[in-house]
Motif scaffolding. Structure first.
Motif, mmCIF file in Angstrom:
data_model
loop_
_atom_site.group_PDB
_atom_site.id
_atom_site.type_symbol
_atom_site.label_atom_id
_atom_site.label_comp_id
_atom_site.label_asym_id
_atom_site.label_seq_id
_atom_site.Cartn_x
_atom_site.Cartn_y
_atom_site.Cartn_z
ATOM 1 N N PRO A 279 0.837 -1.200 0.000
ATOM 2 C CA PRO A 279 0.000 0.000 0.000
ATOM 3 C C PRO A 279 0.871 1.248 0.000
ATOM 4 C CG PRO A 279 0.193 -0.828 2.225
ATOM 5 C CD PRO A 279 1.028 -1.738 1.351
ATOM 6 N N GLU A 280 0.258 2.376 -0.292
ATOM 7 C CA GLU A 280 0.982 3.633 -0.268
ATOM 8 C C GLU A 280 1.102 4.105 1.184
ATOM 9 O OE1 GLU A 280 0.829 7.979 -2.407
ATOM 10 O OE2 GLU A 280 -0.912 6.654 -2.565
ATOM 11 N N ILE A 281 2.300 4.519 1.557
ATOM 12 C CA ILE A 281 2.507 5.037 2.914
ATOM 13 C C ILE A 281 2.585 6.556 2.810
ATOM 14 C CG2 ILE A 281 4.063 5.042 4.915
ATOM 15 C CD1 ILE A 281 3.195 2.243 4.470
ATOM 16 N N ILE A 282 1.639 7.234 3.454
ATOM 17 C CA ILE A 282 1.660 8.699 3.375
ATOM 18 C C ILE A 282 1.710 9.283 4.777
ATOM 19 C CG2 ILE A 282 0.595 9.201 1.140
ATOM 20 C CD1 ILE A 282 -2.115 9.174 2.857
ATOM 21 N N ASP A 283 2.223 10.473 4.887
ATOM 22 C CA ASP A 283 2.240 11.136 6.184
ATOM 23 C C ASP A 283 0.865 11.767 6.383
ATOM 24 O OD1 ASP A 283 3.247 11.801 8.557
ATOM 25 O OD2 ASP A 283 4.619 13.349 7.859
ATOM 26 N N ASN A 284 0.146 11.240 7.360
ATOM 27 C CA ASN A 284 -1.240 11.628 7.537
ATOM 28 C C ASN A 284 -1.367 12.362 8.863
ATOM 29 O OD1 ASN A 284 -3.978 11.804 7.612
ATOM 30 N ND2 ASN A 284 -4.365 9.605 7.608
ATOM 31 N N TYR A 285 -1.022 13.632 8.867
ATOM 32 C CA TYR A 285 -1.005 14.370 10.128
ATOM 33 C C TYR A 285 -2.409 14.770 10.565
ATOM 34 C CZ TYR A 285 -0.270 18.011 13.561
ATOM 35 O OH TYR A 285 -0.324 18.761 14.710
#
Lengths: 599, 195
Positions: free
Chosen positions: A178-184
């Motif tokens: 899966p795509e790993i995104i910075d989800n602040y």
């Protein structure tokens, strides 16, 4: 989207970050340890704003993640099944309170057991704690279920348990990354003391809310087992977890197409109406699940149901493909039922050169004929040397030593008592029992086996190192100061590699227990799996001289895998000997000699 | 295809089984694999199942379904004989680690060949440790054994060597590739033995 072969635990780690968790905590334990290790690696590779830590124990790990969740952010915590026992006080209470940001609790079970004290079924715990529990059958599914668990957690405002077993955690398969995104997400704790600090009165209301949530969850699609294979006959099997995968393989090998297969992704809570409808459709239904009858217990009528309760499925042990095949044989009436005993395995030993072996040897000499209580870690293997008599659970070495002292107090010839506990285990659960022993005046020697790491599970850091994760500098907490702070007056520090000194130290400590109660020794030598520490250590060439009379003393009492009985004398297996030179103290005839090679 | 790898802790079994799984994946198969960690890391038995075909459900091989058993230690071979198909291949590394009952002199180390022969005649013995030592690094014995194994599986050596190279640190890459090639060569010289 790329594909890669991932370990089940790696897949879960990916799932946690892909779902946008901002706090991830754990305490190491097989088969769960690689989950947090993967999260740590991905956080630093992708430079994510995620707090990751090896916490001091599972209860603390859960509470840290829970706080982040009620601050409105997604959180995950992982542990092995017996770790959940440690965290249980917090978990059950949190179940009443509910959550705000999604909170996923990954608990790895170990049917078999392969590396655990019990075969306990976390799904049964989930039922007790009134929490939904998902039961993945493969690494890919475990990763997908992390996402489902977060959604479920936020939809119903409840912690959700994901329960993989060893065969999912330590299986590898091709997984879609899966795509790993910075989800602040900014923290947003809203005060609500009637929930987050509820006293007994409001707890009744919270319990009622929880029951309502469970009712709603039971009408979710997930709560009805799905029909995967439609058979022609009147038999059906409901399965969950890796037992589902075994079932598909076993059915694939047979020519019969009579059996229908259902799969329960969520093992609790189940929709009772849908279970009833399945019962109406078939003459008999078999439940295949590990390791307790959790799905089975949710049927309102079990007259047509086979499983653990009518003993068609054995009450203990792992469901392997072969066990599943035999169970199907009985269920369909086609085959005799015969579960073979598993083949005996090689006995594990402490590594050649392990300082624990030196410490145990010294303890046997310094406090002979004692009661030796011990704990959870590599050093439980001290039982091979006759230097471990008990191993109950994390921290129990110290409380049991205290208990034995009170049991034998005032008796003639009361045995000396020596407790051994590892450094990480001491921090995890050893501090309260130490205080308890000091307060109650118990007299025993407490040996903290300090190898500077959590070795058994793959060398994770301890509070004495100061670091709780990579890329993170923390403050070190000293074992000696903690012991002193607990009220232990004398704390002796000694390297067990120096066997004669270590024996003297044990004797001295033993003598002092008469005046001081608990006397502590910190047996300090780094784990030889730490390559840097090993590189700094003296190396000897070990020779066995003709003085050896094959008395077996070194093999029985020292038990180093590098020493074995040859034709005419003991021999050294040079392929595994690390040249620590400690074994020279293990021969009563001084037939083992050590030549320094490198200092 | 079902492959069991067996041996004792520290022999590089998990790494070898990872490489096989990777090779199978690159040939387009569905791959599943299972291993047992934990206590095994301390010199105990280690075992890994690798399965690949069009569709694989479970990571564990049922008894009687194993096509190839690659054993890193002689006695460990005996533990997994129930897994073998009647025509299975058994590759055995000539290495003996005496279990405790043998090291304390209570029992003799058993002769494994006869026991295996009752199950299958397709047996190949390899002294991978000797070859590894001739390359100056005893830890490459797993690459030697992968070389032998590769002659029974995918003929495409490029993928094998690429996967080995990707999984190993640079300073031991070349020696492992050499070990792999030497493993392939022995098997080719050894065709007469093992059916």
């Amino acid at each position: 989207m790329s594909e890669n072969i991932l370990l089940g635990n790696e897949a879960i780690g990916y799932g946690i970050l892909a779902a946008g968790a901002s706090v991830v905590t754990s305490y190491p334990g097989t088969p769960a340890s690689e989950i947090l290790a993967t999260v740590m690696r991905l956080v630093s590779e992708n430079d994510l704003h995620v707090h990751v830590e090896w916490s001091i124990n599972e209860k603390t790990a859960f509470e840290i993640a829970f706080a982040n969740s009620i601050a409105g952010r997604r959180s995950a915590v992982s542990m092995k099944q017996v770790g959940l026992n440690v965290a249980s006080d917090a978990v059950i209470s949190a179940s009443y309170m509910g959550v705000k940001g999604g909170l996923v609790l990954v608990v790895a079970d170990d049917p078999g057991p392969h590396s655990s004290q019990t075969e306990q079924d976390t799904r049964l715990f989930a039922m007790f704690a009134k929490l939904p529990v998902l039961d993945p059958s493969s690494p890919q599914e475990a990763m997908d279920m992390v996402q489902i668990a977060f959604e479920l957690s936020e939809r119903y405002k409840t912690p959700v348990i994901l329960r993989p077993t060893t065969r999912v955690c330590h299986a590898r398969q091709v997984v879609r990354l899966p795509e790993i995104i910075d989800n602040y997400t900014p923290p947003s704790f809203e005060k609500d003391p009637f929930r987050w600090a509820a006293t007994p009165g409001p707890r009744l209301r919270l319990h009622r809310e929880l029951n309502e949530k469970l009712k709603k969850m039971a009408s979710d699609d997930l709560a009805s087992p799905s029909l995967i294979l439609k058979g022609k006959g009147k038999l059906a099997v409901i399965s969950s977890g890796v037992a589902y995968a075994y079932l598909r393989d076993v059915l694939g090998l047979s020519t019969s197409r009579d059996i229908s297969v259902y799969k329960a992704g969520m093992a609790y809570p189940l929709n009772r109406d849908s279970l009833d409808r399945i019962l109406e459709r078939y003459e008999r239904v078999l439940v295949l699940e590990e390791t307790e009858p959790v799905i089975e217990l949710q049927f309102s009528s079990r007259q047509k149901v086979s499983g653990r309760l009518d003993r068609v499925v054995p009450g203990e042990g792992e469901l392997t493909p072969d066990v599943v095949r035999r169970i199907l044989g009985i269920f369909t009436g086609l085959e005799d039922y015969n579960i073979p005993e598993p083949a005996s395995q090689k006995r594990p030993s402490l590594c050649p050169g392990c300082a624990h072996r030196a410490a145990f040897f010294g303890i046997k000499w310094g406090a002979p004929k004692g009661i030796y209580t011990s704990d959870i870690g590599c050093y439980t293997l001290g039982l091979n040397l006759g230097a471990v008599d008990t191993c109950l659970c994390m921290g129990a070495s110290i409380s049991q030593a205290c208990g034995f002292y009170h049991a034998y107090k005032g008796e003639n010839n009361a045995p000396p008592i020596v407790a051994t506990i590892g450094d990480s285990t001491f921090f995890h659960a050893g501090v309260p029992p130490t205080i308890n022993a000091v307060v109650t005046g118990a007299r025993f020697v407490l040996v903290v086996l300090d190898n500077g790491t959590t070795a058994m599970t793959g060398n994770q850091p301890t509070p004495a190192i100061g670091s709780v994760a990579n890329d993170f500098e923390g403050r070190q907490v000293s074992i000696e100061q903690v012991l002193k702070g607990c009220g232990v007056k004398t704390v002796l520090v000694e390297d067990p590699y120096n066997v004669p000194n270590f024996i003297k130290t044990v004797k001295k400590a033993r003598k002092r227990t008469e005046q001081e109660g608990v006397v502590a020794i910190v047996a300090r030598h780094p784990c030889i799996r730490d390559k840097d520490a090993l590189a700094g250590q003296d190396v000897y060439s070990i020779q066995i001289t003709d003085r050896c009379n094959k008395c077996n003393y070194c093999i029985d009492e020292f038990e180093c895998p590098a020493l074995y009985m040859g034709e005419s004398k003991v021999e050294v297996d040079m392929s595994i000997c690390i040249g620590c030179g400690v074994c020279i103290h293990a021969c009563p005839r001084r037939a083992i000699v050590a030549e320094p090679i490198r200092r | 295809m079902n492959v069991v790898m067996a041996g004792v802790g520290g022999q590089g079994i998990i790494l070898a089984s990872d490489i096989l799984a990777e090779v199978a994946m690159r040939h387009g198969y569905d791959v599943k694999k299972s291993e047992i960690h934990g206590m095994a890391q301390r010199g105990g038995s280690v075992m890994s199942h690798i399965r690949f075909s069009e569709k694989v459900f479970s990571p564990v091989i049922p008894e009687g379904e194993c096509d190839i058993l690659l054993s890193f230690e002689e006695l460990e071979t005996a533990r997994y004989l129930d897994f073998l198909r009647p025509d299975a291949w058994v590759l055995i590394n000539r290495y003996r680690l005496p279990p405790p009952t043998v090291s304390i002199g209570k029992e003799m180390y058993p002769e494994v060949e006869g026991i295996v022969r009752e199950k299958t005649r397709r047996i190949v013995f390899v002294d991978a440790g000797d070859i590894a030592l001739s390359l100056g690094n005893k830890r490459v014995l797993n690459s030697v054994l992968l070389g032998v194994l590769s002659t029974l599986l995918e003929p495409d050596t490029d993928t094998w060597e690429q996967c080995i190279a990707e999984r190993l640190p640079e300073k031991v890459r070349d020696v492992n590739i050499m070990a792999f090639r030497m493993g392939r060569d022995i098997r080719q010289e050894n065709k007469v033995r093992g059916g």
